[in-house]
Design a protein around this motif. Structure first.
Motif, PDB file in Angstrom:
ATOM      1  N   ALA A 193     -12.474  31.948 -10.601  1.00 26.78           N
ATOM      2  CA  ALA A 193     -13.652  31.257 -11.131  1.00 26.78           C
ATOM      3  C   ALA A 193     -13.327  29.806 -11.465  1.00 26.78           C
ATOM      4  CB  ALA A 193     -14.171  31.975 -12.370  1.00 26.78           C
ATOM      5  N   ASN A 194     -12.168  29.564 -12.065  1.00 25.15           N
ATOM      6  CA  ASN A 194     -11.768  28.190 -12.388  1.00 25.15           C
ATOM      7  C   ASN A 194     -11.556  27.367 -11.116  1.00 25.15           C
ATOM      8  OD1 ASN A 194     -11.894  28.522 -15.142  1.00 25.15           O
ATOM      9  ND2 ASN A 194      -9.743  29.020 -15.358  1.00 25.15           N
ATOM     10  N   SER A 195     -10.916  27.960 -10.126  1.00 24.74           N
ATOM     11  CA  SER A 195     -10.689  27.256  -8.861  1.00 24.74           C
ATOM     12  C   SER A 195     -12.007  26.903  -8.190  1.00 24.74           C
ATOM     13  CB  SER A 195      -9.839  28.118  -7.925  1.00 24.74           C
ATOM     14  OG  SER A 195      -8.573  28.338  -8.484  1.00 24.74           O
ATOM     15  N   TYR A 196     -12.942  27.838  -8.226  1.00 22.51           N
ATOM     16  CA  TYR A 196     -14.255  27.594  -7.638  1.00 22.51           C
ATOM     17  C   TYR A 196     -14.984  26.474  -8.372  1.00 22.51           C
ATOM     18  CZ  TYR A 196     -18.943  28.307  -5.865  1.00 22.51           C
ATOM     19  OH  TYR A 196     -20.163  28.110  -5.293  1.00 22.51           O
ATOM     20  N   ALA A 197     -14.885  26.460  -9.684  1.00 28.40           N
ATOM     21  CA  ALA A 197     -15.545  25.412 -10.473  1.00 28.40           C
ATOM     22  C   ALA A 197     -14.973  24.038 -10.138  1.00 28.40           C
ATOM     23  CB  ALA A 197     -15.401  25.703 -11.962  1.00 28.40           C
ATOM     24  N   ILE A 198     -13.672  23.952  -9.983  1.00 29.72           N
ATOM     25  CA  ILE A 198     -13.028  22.682  -9.627  1.00 29.72           C
ATOM     26  C   ILE A 198     -13.475  22.229  -8.241  1.00 29.72           C
ATOM     27  CG2 ILE A 198     -10.807  21.615  -9.063  1.00 29.72           C
ATOM     28  CD1 ILE A 198      -9.599  23.390 -11.330  1.00 29.72           C
ATOM     29  N   LEU A 199     -13.491  23.164  -7.306  1.00 28.85           N
ATOM     30  CA  LEU A 199     -13.927  22.845  -5.941  1.00 28.85           C
ATOM     31  C   LEU A 199     -15.373  22.382  -5.918  1.00 28.85           C
ATOM     32  CD1 LEU A 199     -13.390  22.856  -2.887  1.00 28.85           C
ATOM     33  CD2 LEU A 199     -14.095  25.249  -2.878  1.00 28.85           C
ATOM     34  N   GLU A 200     -16.229  23.060  -6.657  1.00 26.44           N
ATOM     35  CA  GLU A 200     -17.642  22.698  -6.712  1.00 26.44           C
ATOM     36  C   GLU A 200     -17.830  21.297  -7.302  1.00 26.44           C
ATOM     37  OE1 GLU A 200     -20.158  25.029  -9.357  1.00 26.44           O
ATOM     38  OE2 GLU A 200     -21.573  25.221  -7.698  1.00 26.44           O
ATOM     39  N   LYS A 201     -17.081  20.999  -8.365  1.00 30.38           N
ATOM     40  CA  LYS A 201     -17.161  19.672  -8.988  1.00 30.38           C
ATOM     41  C   LYS A 201     -16.722  18.592  -8.006  1.00 30.38           C
ATOM     42  CE  LYS A 201     -15.280  16.975 -12.800  1.00 30.38           C
ATOM     43  NZ  LYS A 201     -14.304  16.912 -13.872  1.00 30.38           N
ATOM     44  N   LYS A 202     -15.656  18.864  -7.272  1.00 31.97           N
ATOM     45  CA  LYS A 202     -15.145  17.884  -6.318  1.00 31.97           C
ATOM     46  C   LYS A 202     -16.136  17.662  -5.173  1.00 31.97           C
ATOM     47  CE  LYS A 202     -11.018  16.844  -3.721  1.00 31.97           C
ATOM     48  NZ  LYS A 202      -9.966  16.104  -4.329  1.00 31.97           N
ATOM     49  N   MET A 203     -16.718  18.735  -4.681  1.00 27.72           N
ATOM     50  CA  MET A 203     -17.697  18.613  -3.600  1.00 27.72           C
ATOM     51  C   MET A 203     -18.936  17.851  -4.072  1.00 27.72           C
ATOM     52  SD  MET A 203     -17.348  22.330  -1.735  1.00 27.72           S
ATOM     53  CE  MET A 203     -18.906  22.168  -0.939  1.00 27.72           C
TER      54      MET A 203
END
Length: 68
Positions: A9-19
């Motif tokens: 979930a944390n990795s996904y949140a970081i990826l989403e923020k970057k995108m």
């Protein structure tokens, strides 16, 4: 198992923020944000990698650094 879910979930949140950042901010805004959040990064990481993180060419990063 719970740790894996939290990590995912944390990795996904970081990826989403970057995108989101790549799509909705200018290179100049991303540069200033990175400079504000992690100023030491520019002293310790080669500029070509920073340019890649920002989604710009090293030449564009050089121009942004000159303007700053």
């Amino acid at each position: 198992m719970e740790f894996d879910n939290i990590l995912l979930a944390n990795s996904y949140a970081i990826l989403e923020k970057k995108m989101f950042s790549q799509l909705h901010t200018t290179a100049k805004q991303r540069f200033h944000s990175l400079l504000k959040e992690k100023p030491n990064l520019f002293k310790n990481v080669p500029l070509q990698y920073i340019a890649s993180m920002l989604g710009i060419t090293p030449e564009s990063l050089s121009r942004l650094r000159k303007m700053n």
